[in-house]
Enzyme design. Structure first.
Site, mmCIF file in Angstrom:
data_model
loop_
_atom_site.group_PDB
_atom_site.id
_atom_site.type_symbol
_atom_site.label_atom_id
_atom_site.label_comp_id
_atom_site.label_asym_id
_atom_site.label_seq_id
_atom_site.Cartn_x
_atom_site.Cartn_y
_atom_site.Cartn_z
ATOM 1 N N LYS A 30 0.897 -1.237 -0.141
ATOM 2 C CA LYS A 30 -0.107 -0.040 0.099
ATOM 3 C C LYS A 30 0.869 1.300 0.188
ATOM 4 O O LYS A 30 1.628 1.257 1.021
ATOM 5 C CB LYS A 30 -0.881 -0.134 1.254
ATOM 6 C CG LYS A 30 -1.641 1.305 1.463
ATOM 7 C CD LYS A 30 -2.971 1.105 0.930
ATOM 8 C CE LYS A 30 -3.760 2.390 1.071
ATOM 9 N NZ LYS A 30 -3.355 3.637 0.306
ATOM 10 N N GLY A 71 5.474 0.891 12.702
ATOM 11 C CA GLY A 71 6.946 1.474 12.860
ATOM 12 C C GLY A 71 6.625 3.143 12.546
ATOM 13 O O GLY A 71 7.936 3.714 12.844
ATOM 14 N N THR A 72 5.672 3.530 11.963
ATOM 15 C CA THR A 72 5.724 4.991 11.615
ATOM 16 C C THR A 72 5.664 5.897 12.768
ATOM 17 O O THR A 72 5.089 5.454 13.903
ATOM 18 C CB THR A 72 4.331 5.068 10.816
ATOM 19 O OG1 THR A 72 4.253 4.289 9.881
ATOM 20 C CG2 THR A 72 4.359 6.538 10.348
ATOM 21 N N THR A 73 6.333 6.886 12.562
ATOM 22 C CA THR A 73 6.656 7.752 13.830
ATOM 23 C C THR A 73 5.911 9.022 13.444
ATOM 24 O O THR A 73 5.345 9.226 12.365
ATOM 25 C CB THR A 73 8.385 8.100 13.998
ATOM 26 O OG1 THR A 73 8.905 8.560 12.945
ATOM 27 C CG2 THR A 73 8.907 6.958 14.624
ATOM 28 N N SER A 96 6.170 0.696 17.723
ATOM 29 C CA SER A 96 7.586 1.041 18.385
ATOM 30 C C SER A 96 8.233 1.970 17.601
ATOM 31 O O SER A 96 7.954 1.963 16.258
ATOM 32 C CB SER A 96 8.375 -0.249 18.562
ATOM 33 O OG SER A 96 9.733 0.279 19.209
ATOM 34 N N HIS A 131 19.300 12.345 11.393
ATOM 35 C CA HIS A 131 18.687 11.636 10.517
ATOM 36 C C HIS A 131 18.895 12.240 9.126
ATOM 37 O O HIS A 131 19.265 13.319 8.979
ATOM 38 C CB HIS A 131 17.273 11.517 10.703
ATOM 39 C CG HIS A 131 16.841 10.393 11.937
ATOM 40 N ND1 HIS A 131 16.861 10.677 13.342
ATOM 41 C CD2 HIS A 131 16.597 9.027 12.001
ATOM 42 C CE1 HIS A 131 16.605 9.725 13.822
ATOM 43 N NE2 HIS A 131 16.571 8.621 13.205
ATOM 44 N N HIS A 132 18.624 11.577 7.929
ATOM 45 C CA HIS A 132 18.678 11.905 6.800
ATOM 46 C C HIS A 132 17.773 13.132 6.561
ATOM 47 O O HIS A 132 16.449 13.345 7.292
ATOM 48 C CB HIS A 132 18.137 10.693 5.822
ATOM 49 C CG HIS A 132 16.769 9.906 6.301
ATOM 50 N ND1 HIS A 132 15.614 10.388 5.823
ATOM 51 C CD2 HIS A 132 16.408 9.212 7.360
ATOM 52 C CE1 HIS A 132 14.789 9.717 6.152
ATOM 53 N NE2 HIS A 132 15.331 8.972 7.347
ATOM 54 N N LYS A 135 13.421 12.854 6.426
ATOM 55 C CA LYS A 135 12.341 12.645 7.292
ATOM 56 C C LYS A 135 11.522 13.844 7.634
ATOM 57 O O LYS A 135 11.911 15.035 7.618
ATOM 58 C CB LYS A 135 13.633 12.129 8.788
ATOM 59 C CG LYS A 135 12.616 11.918 10.017
ATOM 60 C CD LYS A 135 13.421 11.135 10.846
ATOM 61 C CE LYS A 135 12.892 11.065 12.138
ATOM 62 N NZ LYS A 135 11.640 9.810 11.893
ATOM 63 N N GLY A 141 11.022 9.530 16.741
ATOM 64 C CA GLY A 141 10.336 8.835 17.640
ATOM 65 C C GLY A 141 11.170 8.166 18.840
ATOM 66 O O GLY A 141 10.891 8.044 19.867
HETATM 67 N N1 LIG Z 1 9.956 2.200 14.062
HETATM 68 C C1 LIG Z 1 11.210 2.088 13.549
HETATM 69 O O1 LIG Z 1 12.111 1.044 13.620
HETATM 70 C C2 LIG Z 1 11.654 2.694 12.286
HETATM 71 C C3 LIG Z 1 10.643 3.764 11.999
HETATM 72 N N2 LIG Z 1 10.669 4.576 10.614
HETATM 73 C C4 LIG Z 1 9.539 5.389 10.340
HETATM 74 O O2 LIG Z 1 8.909 4.724 9.328
HETATM 75 C C5 LIG Z 1 8.248 5.669 8.476
HETATM 76 C C6 LIG Z 1 8.445 5.447 6.908
HETATM 77 O O3 LIG Z 1 9.909 5.350 6.856
HETATM 78 P P1 LIG Z 1 10.669 5.532 5.405
HETATM 79 O O4 LIG Z 1 10.304 4.149 4.663
HETATM 80 O O5 LIG Z 1 11.840 5.805 5.672
HETATM 81 O O6 LIG Z 1 9.811 6.509 4.635
HETATM 82 P P2 LIG Z 1 9.538 6.545 3.157
HETATM 83 O O7 LIG Z 1 9.021 8.158 2.589
HETATM 84 O O8 LIG Z 1 10.695 6.233 2.111
HETATM 85 O O9 LIG Z 1 8.354 5.869 2.665
HETATM 86 C C7 LIG Z 1 6.910 6.413 3.228
HETATM 87 C C8 LIG Z 1 5.917 5.485 2.340
HETATM 88 O O10 LIG Z 1 4.669 5.611 2.835
HETATM 89 C C9 LIG Z 1 3.881 5.827 1.662
HETATM 90 N N3 LIG Z 1 2.467 6.427 1.812
HETATM 91 C C10 LIG Z 1 2.413 7.779 1.861
HETATM 92 N N4 LIG Z 1 0.869 7.879 1.899
HETATM 93 C C11 LIG Z 1 0.513 6.337 2.449
HETATM 94 C C12 LIG Z 1 -0.839 6.074 2.688
HETATM 95 N N5 LIG Z 1 -1.929 6.870 2.813
HETATM 96 N N6 LIG Z 1 -0.955 4.674 2.890
HETATM 97 C C13 LIG Z 1 0.102 3.707 2.795
HETATM 98 N N7 LIG Z 1 1.522 4.455 2.380
HETATM 99 C C14 LIG Z 1 1.625 5.647 2.236
HETATM 100 C C15 LIG Z 1 4.499 6.700 0.563
HETATM 101 O O11 LIG Z 1 4.072 6.333 -0.627
HETATM 102 P P3 LIG Z 1 4.287 7.111 -1.890
HETATM 103 O O12 LIG Z 1 5.833 6.843 -2.352
HETATM 104 O O13 LIG Z 1 3.273 6.970 -2.882
HETATM 105 O O14 LIG Z 1 4.188 8.743 -1.342
HETATM 106 C C16 LIG Z 1 6.102 5.974 0.807
HETATM 107 O O15 LIG Z 1 6.222 4.652 0.185
HETATM 108 C C17 LIG Z 1 8.621 7.133 9.197
HETATM 109 O O16 LIG Z 1 7.682 7.547 9.988
HETATM 110 C C18 LIG Z 1 9.968 6.710 10.005
HETATM 111 O O17 LIG Z 1 10.055 7.819 10.902
HETATM 112 C C19 LIG Z 1 11.865 4.201 9.947
HETATM 113 C C20 LIG Z 1 12.685 3.561 10.298
HETATM 114 C C21 LIG Z 1 12.733 2.692 11.486
HETATM 115 O O1 LIG Z 2 12.656 8.006 9.560
HETATM 116 C C1 LIG Z 2 13.539 7.252 9.976
HETATM 117 O O2 LIG Z 2 14.470 6.996 9.136
HETATM 118 C C2 LIG Z 2 13.588 6.633 11.385
HETATM 119 N N1 LIG Z 2 12.703 6.814 11.932
HETATM 120 C C3 LIG Z 2 12.653 6.452 13.412
HETATM 121 C C4 LIG Z 2 12.515 7.335 14.493
HETATM 122 O O3 LIG Z 2 11.664 8.566 14.171
HETATM 123 O O4 LIG Z 2 12.994 7.217 15.557
HETATM 124 C C5 LIG Z 2 13.636 5.360 13.859
HETATM 125 C C6 LIG Z 2 14.958 5.424 13.270
HETATM 126 O O5 LIG Z 2 15.833 6.331 13.936
HETATM 127 C C7 LIG Z 2 14.846 5.637 11.687
#
Ligand SMILES: NC(=O)C1=CN([C@@H]2O[C@H](COP(=O)(O)OP(=O)(O)OC[C@H]3O[C@@H](n4cnc5c(N)ncnc54)[C@H](OP(=O)(O)O)[C@@H]3O)[C@@H](O)[C@H]2O)C=CC1
Ligand SMILES: O=C(O)C1=N[C@H](C(=O)O)C[C@H](O)C1
Length: 233
Positions: A30, A71-73, A96, A131-132, A135, A141
């Site tokens: 999705k 995992g989304t923050t 988390s 972070h990158h 973000k 988070g």
């Molecule tokens: N808890 C943990 O261990 C970690 C948490 N994170 C968190 O995870 C999240 C994602 O990180 P990351 O993959 O780097 O981010 P990205 O920006 O690379 O990916 C986010 C994805 O979400 C998609 N998206 C947007 N809207 C929706 C929707 N309505 N439904 C489903 N998907 C949607 C985007 O789609 P599109 O490409 O179409 O816009 C994109 O593919 C962040 O909040 C980050 O902080 C990250 C790393 C570790």
């Molecule tokens: O957005 C990221 O990339 C990450 N997000 C998480 C957070 O907000 O803590 C976890 C990790 O540090 C990577």
């Protein structure tokens, strides 16, 4: 196990690879544009999307009776609503801020150190996360979880990104290049400093932890966290 990926960005793609390597099947990817078709066939969903989509994604899982690893923050203000919906629908939920084994060990050390340091007024705690540049949320988070870990084990009452008062923890958020995630907790006194630091070298640890959490959650009901998954309680 059949897995629905909610969010197919940087994390979703690493999670897909690790899930396939571990013998799982992906039944939905999705993103912002497509629908939830296929969600109800999943044994478990893994949400790594964007702060504005997390609540809708998680709610859809509870309505479809699919346990969800989140995992989304950046959506914490809605956390209690999701807990209530999970209870109402008798769903399964793990959320988390960080799924990596290393950070979950770091969380434990942070709580232990906070307990010790709460006896010594000469030290003041601060936190830094790097972070990158893509973000969306700040502070991370993980930094918020670290601050909560200190608050629960000391006399600190709050965290802030502004100038910190005596009972507040200052969090500095930096955005640099492609940094996957670096967190530092520092206790500073006039005579010395104590630092706890975790540096992620890539996204593999976060993704593997999320898949392990999904394997653990499939077939379960209730609300859990990574302490349950890693048996750290
Ligand atoms: N808890 C943990 O261990 C970690 C948490 N994170 C968190 O995870 C999240 C994602 O990180 P990351 O993959 O780097 O981010 P990205 O920006 O690379 O990916 C986010 C994805 O979400 C998609 N998206 C947007 N809207 C929706 C929707 N309505 N439904 C489903 N998907 C949607 C985007 O789609 P599109 O490409 O179409 O816009 C994109 O593919 C962040 O909040 C980050 O902080 C990250 C790393 C570790
Ligand atoms: O957005 C990221 O990339 C990450 N997000 C998480 C957070 O907000 O803590 C976890 C990790 O540090 C990577």
């Amino acid at each position: 196990m059949k897995i629905a990926l909610l969010g197919y960005g940087k994390m979703g793609k690493v999670i897909e690879r690790i899930a396939l390597e571990r013998g799982h099947e992906i039944v939905l990817k999705k993103d912002e544009t497509n629908t939830f078709d296929g969600l109800s066939t999943a044994d478990v969903a893994i949400d790594f999307s964007v702060p504005t989509a997390a609540v809708d994604n998680i709610s859809n899982c509870f309505h479809a009776n699919v346990p969800v690893v989140s995992g989304t923050t950046g959506w914490l203000e809605h956390f209690d609503e999701m807990v209530a919906l999970c209870n109402e629908k008798q769903g399964g939920f793990i959320s988390s801020s960080n799924f990596s084994l290393g950070v979950n060990i770091f969380f434990e050390l942070n709580e232990y150190l906070a307990k010790i340091m709460s006896q010594f007024d000469s030290y003041k705690v601060t936190m830094e996360e790097i972070h990158h540049t893509q973000k969306l949320d700040a502070p991370s988070g993980t930094a918020i979880s670290l601050a909560k870990g200190v608050i629960e084990n000391s006399n600190y009452a709050n965290w802030t990104m502004d100038e910190a008062k005596n009972n507040e923890i200052h969090i500095a958020a930096k955005r640099i290049g492609d940094v996957p995630g670096t967190h530092t907790v520092t206790y500073d006194s006039v005579v010395d400093s104590i630092e706890l630091k975790h540096t992620a070298h890539n996204r593999e640890g976060f993704a593997l932890g999320a898949v392990i959490a999904a394997e653990w959650l499939a077939g379960k009901k209730g609300i859990y966290n990574m302490k349950d998954v890693l048996n750290l309680k």
